[in-house]
Design a protein around this motif. Structure first.
Motif, PDB file in Angstrom:
ATOM      1  N   ILE A  38      52.886  45.991  33.234  1.00 15.72           N
ATOM      2  CA  ILE A  38      51.441  45.932  33.468  1.00 15.72           C
ATOM      3  C   ILE A  38      51.196  45.920  34.980  1.00 15.72           C
ATOM      4  CG2 ILE A  38      49.305  44.630  33.118  1.00 15.72           C
ATOM      5  CD1 ILE A  38      50.547  43.483  30.573  1.00 15.72           C
ATOM      6  N   PRO A  39      50.485  46.925  35.518  1.00 15.25           N
ATOM      7  CA  PRO A  39      50.270  47.015  36.975  1.00 15.25           C
ATOM      8  C   PRO A  39      49.196  46.044  37.458  1.00 15.25           C
ATOM      9  CG  PRO A  39      49.210  48.861  35.870  1.00 15.25           C
ATOM     10  CD  PRO A  39      49.919  48.090  34.802  1.00 15.25           C
ATOM     11  N   LEU A  40      49.572  44.801  37.712  1.00 17.17           N
ATOM     12  CA  LEU A  40      48.608  43.767  38.119  1.00 17.17           C
ATOM     13  C   LEU A  40      48.148  43.933  39.572  1.00 17.17           C
ATOM     14  CD1 LEU A  40      50.290  40.615  36.530  1.00 17.17           C
ATOM     15  CD2 LEU A  40      48.411  41.978  35.601  1.00 17.17           C
ATOM     16  N   ARG A  41      49.018  44.470  40.425  1.00 13.54           N
ATOM     17  CA  ARG A  41      48.690  44.689  41.838  1.00 13.54           C
ATOM     18  C   ARG A  41      48.283  43.386  42.556  1.00 13.54           C
ATOM     19  NH1 ARG A  41      48.305  50.119  43.769  1.00 13.54           N
ATOM     20  NH2 ARG A  41      49.904  51.151  42.571  1.00 13.54           N
ATOM     21  N   LEU A  42      49.002  42.312  42.314  1.00 17.00           N
ATOM     22  CA  LEU A  42      48.685  41.031  42.947  1.00 17.00           C
ATOM     23  C   LEU A  42      48.729  41.124  44.465  1.00 17.00           C
ATOM     24  CD1 LEU A  42      50.636  38.498  40.679  1.00 17.00           C
ATOM     25  CD2 LEU A  42      48.303  39.350  40.427  1.00 17.00           C
ATOM     26  N   GLY A  43      49.639  41.944  44.973  1.00 20.20           N
ATOM     27  CA  GLY A  43      49.775  42.076  46.416  1.00 20.20           C
ATOM     28  C   GLY A  43      48.528  42.599  47.104  1.00 20.20           C
ATOM     29  N   MET A  44      47.729  43.391  46.400  1.00 17.76           N
ATOM     30  CA  MET A  44      46.497  43.922  46.987  1.00 17.76           C
ATOM     31  C   MET A  44      45.554  42.790  47.390  1.00 17.76           C
ATOM     32  SD  MET A  44      46.483  47.175  47.326  1.00 17.76           S
ATOM     33  CE  MET A  44      47.066  48.751  46.712  1.00 17.76           C
ATOM     34  N   ASP A  45      45.523  41.731  46.584  1.00 13.37           N
ATOM     35  CA  ASP A  45      44.709  40.561  46.923  1.00 13.37           C
ATOM     36  C   ASP A  45      45.413  39.691  47.955  1.00 13.37           C
ATOM     37  OD1 ASP A  45      42.783  41.332  45.121  1.00 13.37           O
ATOM     38  OD2 ASP A  45      43.105  39.693  43.713  1.00 13.37           O
ATOM     39  N   VAL A  46      46.656  39.343  47.647  1.00 17.84           N
ATOM     40  CA  VAL A  46      47.354  38.317  48.421  1.00 17.84           C
ATOM     41  C   VAL A  46      47.603  38.746  49.859  1.00 17.84           C
ATOM     42  CG1 VAL A  46      49.473  36.944  48.606  1.00 17.84           C
ATOM     43  CG2 VAL A  46      48.436  37.345  46.368  1.00 17.84           C
ATOM     44  N   PHE A  47      48.108  39.961  50.052  1.00 17.78           N
ATOM     45  CA  PHE A  47      48.483  40.372  51.404  1.00 17.78           C
ATOM     46  C   PHE A  47      47.265  40.646  52.282  1.00 17.78           C
ATOM     47  CE2 PHE A  47      52.256  42.206  48.919  1.00 17.78           C
ATOM     48  CZ  PHE A  47      52.868  40.965  48.889  1.00 17.78           C
ATOM     49  N   ALA A  48      46.088  40.853  51.666  1.00 12.86           N
ATOM     50  CA  ALA A  48      44.859  41.084  52.423  1.00 12.86           C
ATOM     51  C   ALA A  48      44.053  39.795  52.615  1.00 12.86           C
ATOM     52  CB  ALA A  48      43.995  42.134  51.717  1.00 12.86           C
ATOM     53  N   LYS A  49      44.005  38.937  51.551  1.00 10.56           N
ATOM     54  CA  LYS A  49      43.126  37.754  51.588  1.00 10.56           C
ATOM     55  C   LYS A  49      43.872  36.423  51.537  1.00 10.56           C
ATOM     56  CE  LYS A  49      40.308  40.460  48.434  1.00 10.56           C
ATOM     57  NZ  LYS A  49      39.792  40.466  47.066  1.00 10.56           N
ATOM     58  N   GLY A  50      45.170  36.475  51.238  1.00  3.92           N
ATOM     59  CA  GLY A  50      45.936  35.236  51.189  1.00  3.92           C
ATOM     60  C   GLY A  50      45.913  34.531  49.848  1.00  3.92           C
ATOM     61  N   GLU A  51      45.178  35.063  48.900  1.00  2.00           N
ATOM     62  CA  GLU A  51      45.124  34.455  47.570  1.00  2.00           C
ATOM     63  C   GLU A  51      44.831  35.495  46.508  1.00  2.00           C
ATOM     64  OE1 GLU A  51      42.067  31.506  47.776  1.00  2.00           O
ATOM     65  OE2 GLU A  51      40.435  32.956  47.593  1.00  2.00           O
ATOM     66  N   ILE A  52      45.076  35.125  45.253  1.00  6.60           N
ATOM     67  CA  ILE A  52      44.800  36.009  44.120  1.00  6.60           C
ATOM     68  C   ILE A  52      43.356  35.799  43.690  1.00  6.60           C
ATOM     69  CG2 ILE A  52      45.405  36.520  41.706  1.00  6.60           C
ATOM     70  CD1 ILE A  52      48.274  35.459  42.450  1.00  6.60           C
ATOM     71  N   GLY A  53      42.579  36.894  43.637  1.00  8.08           N
ATOM     72  CA  GLY A  53      41.169  36.809  43.291  1.00  8.08           C
ATOM     73  C   GLY A  53      40.951  36.559  41.810  1.00  8.08           C
ATOM     74  N   PRO A  54      39.700  36.207  41.417  1.00 12.49           N
ATOM     75  CA  PRO A  54      39.385  35.864  40.027  1.00 12.49           C
ATOM     76  C   PRO A  54      39.726  36.967  39.022  1.00 12.49           C
ATOM     77  CG  PRO A  54      37.568  35.270  41.475  1.00 12.49           C
ATOM     78  CD  PRO A  54      38.535  36.050  42.305  1.00 12.49           C
ATOM     79  N   GLU A  55      39.472  38.236  39.393  1.00  4.98           N
ATOM     80  CA  GLU A  55      39.737  39.333  38.464  1.00  4.98           C
ATOM     81  C   GLU A  55      41.232  39.463  38.162  1.00  4.98           C
ATOM     82  OE1 GLU A  55      39.150  44.188  38.145  1.00  4.98           O
ATOM     83  OE2 GLU A  55      38.089  43.067  39.701  1.00  4.98           O
ATOM     84  N   ARG A  56      42.038  39.416  39.195  1.00 14.34           N
ATOM     85  CA  ARG A  56      43.483  39.544  38.977  1.00 14.34           C
ATOM     86  C   ARG A  56      44.071  38.264  38.384  1.00 14.34           C
ATOM     87  NH1 ARG A  56      43.230  43.473  43.292  1.00 14.34           N
ATOM     88  NH2 ARG A  56      44.120  45.412  42.499  1.00 14.34           N
ATOM     89  N   GLU A  57      43.468  37.127  38.679  1.00 15.53           N
ATOM     90  CA  GLU A  57      43.912  35.889  38.037  1.00 15.53           C
ATOM     91  C   GLU A  57      43.755  35.999  36.523  1.00 15.53           C
ATOM     92  OE1 GLU A  57      42.809  31.114  37.747  1.00 15.53           O
ATOM     93  OE2 GLU A  57      42.005  32.318  39.388  1.00 15.53           O
ATOM     94  N   LYS A  58      42.609  36.527  36.085  1.00 10.52           N
ATOM     95  CA  LYS A  58      42.380  36.715  34.644  1.00 10.52           C
ATOM     96  C   LYS A  58      43.387  37.700  34.060  1.00 10.52           C
ATOM     97  CE  LYS A  58      38.778  37.777  31.247  1.00 10.52           C
ATOM     98  NZ  LYS A  58      39.627  38.629  30.407  1.00 10.52           N
ATOM     99  N   MET A  59      43.707  38.759  34.830  1.00  9.48           N
ATOM    100  CA  MET A  59      44.692  39.735  34.362  1.00  9.48           C
ATOM    101  C   MET A  59      46.063  39.092  34.169  1.00  9.48           C
ATOM    102  SD  MET A  59      43.697  43.039  36.731  1.00  9.48           S
ATOM    103  CE  MET A  59      45.110  44.023  36.201  1.00  9.48           C
TER     104      MET A  59
END
Length: 299
Positions: A38-59
């Motif tokens: 499943i392509p969650l792409r957690l790095g897109m949030d983390v490496f840009a903002k330092g945390e996992i956003g609500p949408e990807r957290e739900k994923m």
């Protein structure tokens, strides 16, 4: 016995379920029953903002619920769930792990880059290869690249670098990152024997299948350079159209090829084997090897 491995990377989460049969004589046999990515792409949030956003957290939570249900359906006896670079760097990583535990029952461990490198080695692929060579395992992920150097039946060097496909896409890999990797390789990847690469990760597996190279045969570095040059000149939609790629693969292939080409160039390697191994495969082997120590979680 049925064993499952969950690998939550910076680009995707994977569930691998294997049946392990132990014959009276000989080595245990590992048979893949299911592999779900499943392509969650957690790095897109983390490496840009330092945390996992609500949408990807739900994923993440929804994905782990599916993984948990699949493990029950397959009657998995033992499992281990590991998260790597993105979860390591996320300020809310532990909070999300607790939510996953409540929602799915799955216990996630955040592992270090060095342990991630060791898990690739757990596949023991080089043990079945020609002893006249030394081998460099190269595992390229979304957030990091793990190198493990193997010679004479022993692992003699391992290192994790914060250079990954998602980090590259976000412009977060500096010249200093590359310089450190180059210096480490020049210093530590040396042998009187010829050095051959062993590649792992979804991107090198995709390139290998595109190359039409026969299983068990190596690809040359010239082929990787050729594909990098071709793809780098194309937009993501053009890559998707020309090579029949999904979007979540088309965008990361070029940075993955850049990493592989640099590592192999700096270590003077001319060919790479791609035996379809991964962190998840290494997890399966480490779970099996660790069962005698009774340190494995039951689902």
């Amino acid at each position: 016995m049925r064993i499952a491995a969950i690998d939550i990377g910076s680009n995707a989460a994977r569930l691998l379920i294997n049946e392990v049969i132990e014959p009276k004589k000989g080595k245990p046999e590992f048979t893949k029953l299911n592999l779900l990515r499943i392509p969650l792409r957690l790095g897109m949030d983390v490496f840009a903002k330092g945390e996992i956003g609500p949408e990807r957290e739900k994923m993440v939570i929804d994905s782990m619920k599916i993984f948990s249900d699949l493990m029950k359906i397959y009657q998995v006896d033992h499992y281990r769930a590991c998260a790597t670079s993105a979860m390591r760097d996320a300020k809310n990583g532990l909070e999300i792990i607790n939510e996953v535990k409540k929602a799915s029952g799955i216990e996630i461990e955040i592992i270090s880059g060095d342990e991630e490198a060791t898990l690739i080695y757990e596949n023991h692929v080089a043990e079945g290869l020609d002893k006249d060579f030394a081998y460099l395992y190269i595992d390229v992920g979304g957030g990091s690249t793990e190198l493990t150097f193997y010679e004479g039946g022993k692992m003699i060097y391992e290192k994790s670098f914060n250079i990954g496909t998602i980090r590259l896409l976000n412009g977060l890999v500096t010249d200093d990152h590359w310089k450190q990797m180059k210096e480490e390789i020049r210093k530590n990847i040396n042998s009187k024997k010829p050095v051959v690469a062993i590649g792992s990760g979804g991107n090198i597996n995709k390139i290998f299948s595109m190359s039409k190279t026969k299983d068990g045969k190596p690809m040359s570095t010239a082929f990787l350079k050729k594909y990098y040059k071709e793809m780098n000149e194309l937009s993501v939609p053009e890559r998707m159209s020309r090579y029949g790629l999904r979007e979540d693969r088309a965008d990361v292939l070029v940075p993955a090829l850049e990493i592989f080409n640099n590592v192999m160039n700096w270590s003077d390697i001319s060919k790479i084997f791609v035996p379809k191994i991964s962190v998840a495969d290494g997890l399966i082997h480490s779970i099996f090897d660790g069962l005698k120590k009774k340190t494995i979680t039951k689902p």
